[in-house]
Design a protein around this motif. Structure first.
Motif, short mmCIF file in Angstrom:
data_model
loop_
_atom_site.label_atom_id
_atom_site.label_comp_id
_atom_site.label_asym_id
_atom_site.label_seq_id
_atom_site.Cartn_x
_atom_site.Cartn_y
_atom_site.Cartn_z
N ALA A 178 0.83 -1.21 0.00
CA ALA A 178 0.00 0.00 0.00
C ALA A 178 0.86 1.26 0.00
CB ALA A 178 -0.93 -0.01 1.21
N TRP A 179 2.01 1.20 0.64
CA TRP A 179 2.88 2.37 0.75
C TRP A 179 3.86 2.50 -0.42
CZ3 TRP A 179 4.62 2.37 6.62
CH2 TRP A 179 3.49 2.60 7.42
N GLY A 180 3.91 1.49 -1.28
CA GLY A 180 4.79 1.57 -2.44
C GLY A 180 6.16 0.97 -2.23
N PHE A 181 6.40 0.36 -1.07
CA PHE A 181 7.70 -0.28 -0.85
C PHE A 181 7.80 -1.54 -1.70
CE2 PHE A 181 10.79 -2.93 1.45
CZ PHE A 181 11.84 -2.04 1.60
N PHE A 182 6.73 -2.34 -1.69
CA PHE A 182 6.69 -3.54 -2.52
C PHE A 182 5.91 -3.26 -3.79
CE2 PHE A 182 7.16 -5.68 1.73
CZ PHE A 182 8.46 -6.13 1.49
N ASN A 183 6.45 -3.69 -4.91
CA ASN A 183 5.74 -3.54 -6.18
C ASN A 183 4.55 -4.49 -6.26
OD1 ASN A 183 8.82 -2.91 -6.79
ND2 ASN A 183 7.57 -1.73 -8.20
N ARG A 184 4.69 -5.66 -5.63
CA ARG A 184 3.60 -6.63 -5.66
C ARG A 184 3.79 -7.60 -4.51
NH1 ARG A 184 3.24 -8.97 -11.36
NH2 ARG A 184 2.87 -6.75 -11.70
N VAL A 185 2.67 -8.06 -3.96
CA VAL A 185 2.68 -9.07 -2.91
C VAL A 185 1.88 -10.27 -3.40
CG1 VAL A 185 1.93 -9.65 -0.57
CG2 VAL A 185 2.96 -7.41 -1.02
N GLY A 186 2.45 -11.44 -3.26
CA GLY A 186 1.75 -12.65 -3.68
C GLY A 186 2.58 -13.87 -3.33
N GLU A 187 1.99 -15.03 -3.49
CA GLU A 187 2.72 -16.26 -3.25
C GLU A 187 3.85 -16.39 -4.28
OE1 GLU A 187 2.19 -17.87 -0.60
OE2 GLU A 187 0.28 -16.92 -0.04
N ARG A 188 4.94 -17.04 -3.87
CA ARG A 188 6.08 -17.33 -4.74
C ARG A 188 6.69 -16.05 -5.32
NH1 ARG A 188 6.15 -22.77 -5.82
NH2 ARG A 188 7.52 -22.47 -7.61
N PRO A 189 7.13 -15.15 -4.44
CA PRO A 189 7.71 -13.88 -4.93
C PRO A 189 8.98 -14.08 -5.76
CG PRO A 189 8.14 -14.16 -2.59
CD PRO A 189 7.15 -15.22 -2.97
N LEU A 190 9.71 -15.16 -5.51
CA LEU A 190 10.91 -15.40 -6.30
C LEU A 190 10.55 -15.63 -7.77
CD1 LEU A 190 13.93 -15.76 -6.60
CD2 LEU A 190 13.67 -18.15 -5.86
N ASP A 191 9.45 -16.37 -8.00
CA ASP A 191 9.01 -16.58 -9.38
C ASP A 191 8.64 -15.25 -10.04
OD1 ASP A 191 9.39 -19.26 -9.04
OD2 ASP A 191 7.27 -19.77 -8.86
N GLN A 192 7.95 -14.38 -9.28
CA GLN A 192 7.59 -13.07 -9.82
C GLN A 192 8.83 -12.25 -10.13
OE1 GLN A 192 4.91 -11.12 -7.13
NE2 GLN A 192 3.24 -12.55 -7.48
N ALA A 193 9.80 -12.28 -9.21
CA ALA A 193 11.03 -11.50 -9.41
C ALA A 193 11.81 -12.02 -10.61
CB ALA A 193 11.88 -11.55 -8.15
N LEU A 194 11.91 -13.33 -10.74
CA LEU A 194 12.64 -13.90 -11.87
C LEU A 194 11.95 -13.60 -13.19
CD1 LEU A 194 13.68 -17.36 -10.38
CD2 LEU A 194 15.21 -15.48 -11.00
N GLN A 195 10.63 -13.58 -13.18
CA GLN A 195 9.90 -13.29 -14.41
C GLN A 195 10.15 -11.87 -14.89
OE1 GLN A 195 8.20 -15.26 -16.48
NE2 GLN A 195 7.90 -13.49 -17.82
N ILE A 196 10.05 -10.89 -13.98
CA ILE A 196 10.30 -9.51 -14.39
C ILE A 196 11.77 -9.33 -14.73
CG2 ILE A 196 10.65 -8.64 -12.04
CD1 ILE A 196 8.98 -6.76 -14.96
N ALA A 197 12.66 -10.05 -14.04
CA ALA A 197 14.09 -9.97 -14.35
C ALA A 197 14.36 -10.47 -15.77
CB ALA A 197 14.90 -10.77 -13.34
N LYS A 198 13.69 -11.56 -16.16
CA LYS A 198 13.87 -12.08 -17.52
C LYS A 198 13.33 -11.10 -18.55
CE LYS A 198 13.66 -16.92 -16.07
NZ LYS A 198 12.85 -18.17 -16.05
N GLU A 199 12.20 -10.47 -18.25
CA GLU A 199 11.63 -9.49 -19.18
C GLU A 199 12.57 -8.30 -19.35
OE1 GLU A 199 7.76 -8.43 -17.78
OE2 GLU A 199 7.00 -10.49 -17.87
#
Length: 261
Positions: A178-199
């Motif tokens: 809500a404060w903007g520290f995290f871009n997104r919150v959800g299960e399996r954050p490593l998968d989310q991080a790796l996906q945006i990193a690949k993009e």
């Protein structure tokens, strides 16, 4: 590059993954891991176009190891203390100045210097379990550690940053999003991080490096100065082959394949 001794490193395509790996103690930092991380970010492998930072065992990082760092600090004289605090600050400087986007994948405990490392990343993805605490005040230290008083307010705002730095309380994942520290919150954050990193790694990496540089430099610039800085930056990038590739692909109704030159 030589395999690091104090954290895990692996490469997937153009994405590099740093894993802080002392799960039995929630991945605390030592004098050696601070220095090795600093040296790594000063000269990251050129073939890697984005970097993800995470922790092992369901936690990100619990900060400086109480017995291996905090204890010895209580016995040091001022010259040694200043050498240490400058070294830890140099880690943040290296993360901010390295050209690759750096992305945090945060679960569980993210405290002290661990919270600083997450803060110093360009993007942050978290699990609902993430608890982020800038807890320096709880050990009698100021919240102004490793750039926290300048970087954190720019991410979440002055008042919110002041509350966290004065109290040392944990910020929940929900608050962090809500404060903007995290871009997104959800299960399996490593998968989310790796996906945006690949993009990002598949994109115009020279342009990404320029964006990162401008985001950092324009903190201390007025609007007119910043506009001129960005004009010069874009003019430089308009000479790149990636721009020509994008134009040619657009004309051919195809997706551009960027090569970072």
């Amino acid at each position: 590059m030589r395999q690091p001794e104090h954290f895990e490193w692996r490469v997937e395509g153009k994405v590099g993954l740093i894993t802080l790996n002392r799960p039995e103690k929630k991945n605390p930092l030592t004098f050696e891991s601070y220095a090795e991380l600093r040296d790594f970010f000063r000269q990251p492998p050129e073939e890697v176009k984005s970097i993800v930072v995470t922790g092992a065992g369901g936690n990100f990082c619990s900060g400086g190891d109480v017995h291996e760092i905090i204890g010895p600090l209580t016995k040091m004289a001022m010259p040694q203390l200043l050498e240490f605090t400058r070294m830890t600050g140099d880690l943040v400087k290296a993360m901010r100045h390295c050209p690759q986007p750096v992305i945090a994948a945060v679960e569980g405990v993210c405290a002290g210097a661990g919270a600083i490392i997450a803060m110093a990343c360009d993007l942050r993805y978290a699990a609902p379990s993430a608890k982020t605490a800038f807890l320096f005040v709880r050990v009698g230290l100021a919240g102004c550690d490793m750039g926290a008083c300048t970087i954190l307010p720019r991410i979440i705002g002055q008042g919110r940053a002041a509350e966290l730095l004065y109290t040392g309380r944990s910020m929940s994942a929900e608050e962090g999003q809500a404060w903007g520290f995290f871009n997104r919150v959800g299960e399996r954050p490593l998968d989310q991080a790796l996906q945006i990193a690949k993009e990002l790694a598949a994109g115009p990496t020279l342009a990404h490096a320029m964006t990162k540089k401008m985001l950092h430099q324009e903190w201390n610039a007025g609007v007119d100065e910043a506009i001129e800085m960005e004009a010069q930056a874009q003019a430089i990038l308009m000479q790149t082959k990636d721009l020509h590739r994008a134009y040619q692909a657009f004309a051919a109704k195809q997706k551009p394949v960027f090569e970072g030159d």
